[in-house]
Write a protein that holds these residues in place. Sequence first.
Motif, PDB file in Angstrom:
ATOM      1  N   VAL A  62       0.842  -1.201   0.000  1.00  0.00           N
ATOM      2  CA  VAL A  62       0.000   0.000   0.000  1.00  0.00           C
ATOM      3  C   VAL A  62       0.875   1.247   0.000  1.00  0.00           C
ATOM      4  O   VAL A  62       0.590   2.226  -0.712  1.00  0.00           O
ATOM      5  CB  VAL A  62      -0.940  -0.010   1.216  1.00  0.00           C
ATOM      6  N   LEU A  63       1.971   1.242   0.775  1.00  0.00           N
ATOM      7  CA  LEU A  63       2.867   2.403   0.805  1.00  0.00           C
ATOM      8  C   LEU A  63       3.533   2.625  -0.550  1.00  0.00           C
ATOM      9  O   LEU A  63       3.585   3.759  -1.052  1.00  0.00           O
ATOM     10  CB  LEU A  63       3.938   2.209   1.879  1.00  0.00           C
ATOM     11  N   ILE A  64       4.051   1.552  -1.154  1.00  0.00           N
ATOM     12  CA  ILE A  64       4.724   1.696  -2.440  1.00  0.00           C
ATOM     13  C   ILE A  64       3.738   2.102  -3.526  1.00  0.00           C
ATOM     14  O   ILE A  64       4.090   2.821  -4.468  1.00  0.00           O
ATOM     15  CB  ILE A  64       5.427   0.371  -2.810  1.00  0.00           C
ATOM     16  N   ASN A  65       2.494   1.695  -3.398  1.00  0.00           N
ATOM     17  CA  ASN A  65       1.485   2.030  -4.398  1.00  0.00           C
ATOM     18  C   ASN A  65       1.092   3.502  -4.375  1.00  0.00           C
ATOM     19  O   ASN A  65       0.352   3.955  -5.254  1.00  0.00           O
ATOM     20  CB  ASN A  65       0.232   1.169  -4.176  1.00  0.00           C
ATOM     21  N   GLN A  66       1.586   4.255  -3.392  1.00  0.00           N
ATOM     22  CA  GLN A  66       1.285   5.681  -3.316  1.00  0.00           C
ATOM     23  C   GLN A  66       2.135   6.521  -4.270  1.00  0.00           C
ATOM     24  O   GLN A  66       2.175   7.746  -4.147  1.00  0.00           O
ATOM     25  CB  GLN A  66       1.506   6.187  -1.874  1.00  0.00           C
ATOM     26  N   ARG A  67       2.831   5.839  -5.171  1.00  0.00           N
ATOM     27  CA  ARG A  67       3.691   6.512  -6.156  1.00  0.00           C
ATOM     28  C   ARG A  67       4.798   7.310  -5.468  1.00  0.00           C
ATOM     29  O   ARG A  67       5.043   8.482  -5.766  1.00  0.00           O
ATOM     30  CB  ARG A  67       2.868   7.449  -7.060  1.00  0.00           C
ATOM     31  N   LEU A  68       5.470   6.658  -4.516  1.00  0.00           N
ATOM     32  CA  LEU A  68       6.584   7.293  -3.840  1.00  0.00           C
ATOM     33  C   LEU A  68       7.761   7.440  -4.795  1.00  0.00           C
ATOM     34  O   LEU A  68       7.907   6.685  -5.754  1.00  0.00           O
ATOM     35  CB  LEU A  68       7.012   6.459  -2.633  1.00  0.00           C
ATOM     36  N   ARG A  69       8.594   8.423  -4.518  1.00  0.00           N
ATOM     37  CA  ARG A  69       9.795   8.596  -5.334  1.00  0.00           C
ATOM     38  C   ARG A  69      10.738   7.413  -5.084  1.00  0.00           C
ATOM     39  O   ARG A  69      11.033   7.073  -3.950  1.00  0.00           O
ATOM     40  CB  ARG A  69      10.492   9.901  -4.964  1.00  0.00           C
ATOM     41  N   GLY A  70      11.187   6.800  -6.143  1.00  0.00           N
ATOM     42  CA  GLY A  70      12.060   5.642  -6.017  1.00  0.00           C
ATOM     43  C   GLY A  70      11.321   4.361  -5.694  1.00  0.00           C
ATOM     44  O   GLY A  70      11.880   3.462  -5.071  1.00  0.00           O
ATOM     45  N   ASP A  71      10.048   4.270  -6.112  1.00  0.00           N
ATOM     46  CA  ASP A  71       9.258   3.085  -5.766  1.00  0.00           C
ATOM     47  C   ASP A  71       9.825   1.819  -6.395  1.00  0.00           C
ATOM     48  O   ASP A  71       9.754   0.741  -5.793  1.00  0.00           O
ATOM     49  CB  ASP A  71       7.799   3.280  -6.172  1.00  0.00           C
ATOM     50  N   TYR A  72      10.430   1.915  -7.589  1.00  0.00           N
ATOM     51  CA  TYR A  72      11.025   0.728  -8.196  1.00  0.00           C
ATOM     52  C   TYR A  72      12.242   0.252  -7.393  1.00  0.00           C
ATOM     53  O   TYR A  72      12.511  -0.954  -7.316  1.00  0.00           O
ATOM     54  CB  TYR A  72      11.428   1.017  -9.639  1.00  0.00           C
ATOM     55  N   PHE A  73      12.953   1.182  -6.808  1.00  0.00           N
ATOM     56  CA  PHE A  73      14.082   0.812  -5.951  1.00  0.00           C
ATOM     57  C   PHE A  73      13.594   0.056  -4.727  1.00  0.00           C
ATOM     58  O   PHE A  73      14.176  -0.960  -4.332  1.00  0.00           O
ATOM     59  CB  PHE A  73      14.854   2.064  -5.534  1.00  0.00           C
ATOM     60  N   TYR A  74      12.519   0.525  -4.116  1.00  0.00           N
ATOM     61  CA  TYR A  74      11.969  -0.144  -2.941  1.00  0.00           C
ATOM     62  C   TYR A  74      11.467  -1.543  -3.292  1.00  0.00           C
ATOM     63  O   TYR A  74      11.628  -2.491  -2.515  1.00  0.00           O
ATOM     64  CB  TYR A  74      10.834   0.679  -2.337  1.00  0.00           C
TER      65      TYR A  74
ATOM     66  N   LEU B 269       0.842  -5.821  -4.696  1.00  0.00           N
ATOM     67  CA  LEU B 269       1.038  -4.612  -5.497  1.00  0.00           C
ATOM     68  C   LEU B 269       0.383  -4.752  -6.856  1.00  0.00           C
ATOM     69  O   LEU B 269      -0.216  -3.796  -7.375  1.00  0.00           O
ATOM     70  CB  LEU B 269       2.535  -4.339  -5.646  1.00  0.00           C
ATOM     71  N   ALA B 270       0.470  -5.941  -7.453  1.00  0.00           N
ATOM     72  CA  ALA B 270      -0.203  -6.169  -8.737  1.00  0.00           C
ATOM     73  C   ALA B 270      -1.711  -6.029  -8.581  1.00  0.00           C
ATOM     74  O   ALA B 270      -2.389  -5.465  -9.454  1.00  0.00           O
ATOM     75  CB  ALA B 270       0.148  -7.555  -9.263  1.00  0.00           C
ATOM     76  N   GLY B 271      -2.258  -6.520  -7.481  1.00  0.00           N
ATOM     77  CA  GLY B 271      -3.693  -6.367  -7.232  1.00  0.00           C
ATOM     78  C   GLY B 271      -4.090  -4.930  -7.000  1.00  0.00           C
ATOM     79  O   GLY B 271      -5.126  -4.462  -7.500  1.00  0.00           O
ATOM     80  N   LEU B 272      -3.270  -4.181  -6.267  1.00  0.00           N
ATOM     81  CA  LEU B 272      -3.575  -2.773  -5.991  1.00  0.00           C
ATOM     82  C   LEU B 272      -3.563  -1.939  -7.265  1.00  0.00           C
ATOM     83  O   LEU B 272      -4.399  -1.044  -7.441  1.00  0.00           O
ATOM     84  CB  LEU B 272      -2.554  -2.213  -4.999  1.00  0.00           C
TER      85      LEU B 272
ATOM     86  N   GLY C 155       8.781 -10.077   0.359  1.00  0.00           N
ATOM     87  CA  GLY C 155       8.818  -9.357  -0.905  1.00  0.00           C
ATOM     88  C   GLY C 155       8.002 -10.028  -1.993  1.00  0.00           C
ATOM     89  O   GLY C 155       7.411  -9.355  -2.853  1.00  0.00           O
ATOM     90  N   TYR C 156       7.948 -11.352  -1.969  1.00  0.00           N
ATOM     91  CA  TYR C 156       7.146 -12.082  -2.953  1.00  0.00           C
ATOM     92  C   TYR C 156       5.665 -11.780  -2.755  1.00  0.00           C
ATOM     93  O   TYR C 156       4.938 -11.505  -3.715  1.00  0.00           O
ATOM     94  CB  TYR C 156       7.419 -13.583  -2.814  1.00  0.00           C
ATOM     95  N   SER C 157       5.214 -11.829  -1.507  1.00  0.00           N
ATOM     96  CA  SER C 157       3.818 -11.502  -1.217  1.00  0.00           C
ATOM     97  C   SER C 157       3.517 -10.049  -1.542  1.00  0.00           C
ATOM     98  O   SER C 157       2.421  -9.720  -2.020  1.00  0.00           O
ATOM     99  CB  SER C 157       3.512 -11.786   0.265  1.00  0.00           C
ATOM    100  N   MET C 158       4.484  -9.173  -1.301  1.00  0.00           N
ATOM    101  CA  MET C 158       4.297  -7.759  -1.581  1.00  0.00           C
ATOM    102  C   MET C 158       4.026  -7.511  -3.062  1.00  0.00           C
ATOM    103  O   MET C 158       3.141  -6.722  -3.426  1.00  0.00           O
ATOM    104  CB  MET C 158       5.541  -6.977  -1.145  1.00  0.00           C
ATOM    105  N   LEU C 159       4.770  -8.180  -3.948  1.00  0.00           N
ATOM    106  CA  LEU C 159       4.576  -7.986  -5.382  1.00  0.00           C
ATOM    107  C   LEU C 159       3.191  -8.444  -5.831  1.00  0.00           C
ATOM    108  O   LEU C 159       2.572  -7.819  -6.693  1.00  0.00           O
ATOM    109  CB  LEU C 159       5.651  -8.736  -6.164  1.00  0.00           C
ATOM    110  N   ILE C 160       2.699  -9.532  -5.248  1.00  0.00           N
ATOM    111  CA  ILE C 160       1.355 -10.009  -5.598  1.00  0.00           C
ATOM    112  C   ILE C 160       0.305  -8.997  -5.149  1.00  0.00           C
ATOM    113  O   ILE C 160      -0.632  -8.680  -5.895  1.00  0.00           O
ATOM    114  CB  ILE C 160       1.096 -11.385  -4.975  1.00  0.00           C
TER     115      ILE C 160
END
Length: 297
Positions: free
Chosen positions: A98-110, A182-185, A175-180
């Motif tokens: 949810v935090l990364i989905n907020q379009r934070l700067r450097g989200d791909y790095f996170y 994130l794809a849903g979000l 991190g694996y669960s996070m990507l799943i």
Amino acid sequence: MYPFGKGFSRYLPYLLLLIPMALYLIFYFGPSVMTVIYSFTDVKNVPGSSMNFVGLDNYHDLFYSGNSGERWRSILNTLIFMFVVTIVQNGVALFVAVLINQRLRGDYFYRAVFFLPVVLGVAVVALIWSMMFDPMSGPVNMLYDKLFGYKDMFFASFTHAFGYIIFVQIWMYMGYSMLIFLAGLQSVPKDLYEAGHIDGTNKWQAFRHITFPLIAPSFTVNMLLSIIGAMSTFDIILATTDGKFNTRTMAYDVYKETFRGSLEMGLPSALSVVQFLIILVFVIVAVKQTRKREVEY
């Protein structure tokens, strides 16, 4: 309209399926069936050994033999491991997604940072945390000493070793669960949030009534992967404590009995069948409960 033509070429898709189907039967379905058969025999992991039918003796020995107390303890450890890993891993992964989905700067790095432990491998992860949790010179123990005046034995502690293994498991696969998640979000339509904002919903209400129902399929997938993964984990235990200090699980017992114990195949096969049935029960319950929350849009 059939893209493969007529005659013999019509059967080309089915012929292409023969190879993966054969691989599935040989390397998955076949061994699974043999495991069930072995659980009713006294076969040993020795080439040329005889195989005799013993009925339910292996299942009886699992729970009523001289070391049945250790077996019950490993089952309890497995259930604790599964519940804690499933709940904490998915909770933390959803929060980070949810935090990364907020379009934070450097989200791909996170994303890369959180996913990195997944690709490191169990041996590397175990080595990293064995060094971090070194009782003599590890940085975590130094931090404990400076902040709390306390030192721990970590993976050599009878009371805390299992908890640290759970932590490492969550750290590795979160991190694996996070990507799943994130794809849903990212698949949730933005106009639903705009409509909710017009109706006066706050962020929590938007998450509860819009986000969560629409990412419920992602939650279902993560729940299944977490339950199955946690119930079958033995490698991280093998690499950190080797089953010592009250850290044995059912999967570790299967490995130990098969390759480092009496070389009997019947007993670990019976334990594998019991483990499969437990996983099946929890998977069915989890799917039934999470599917209730899934909605379509």
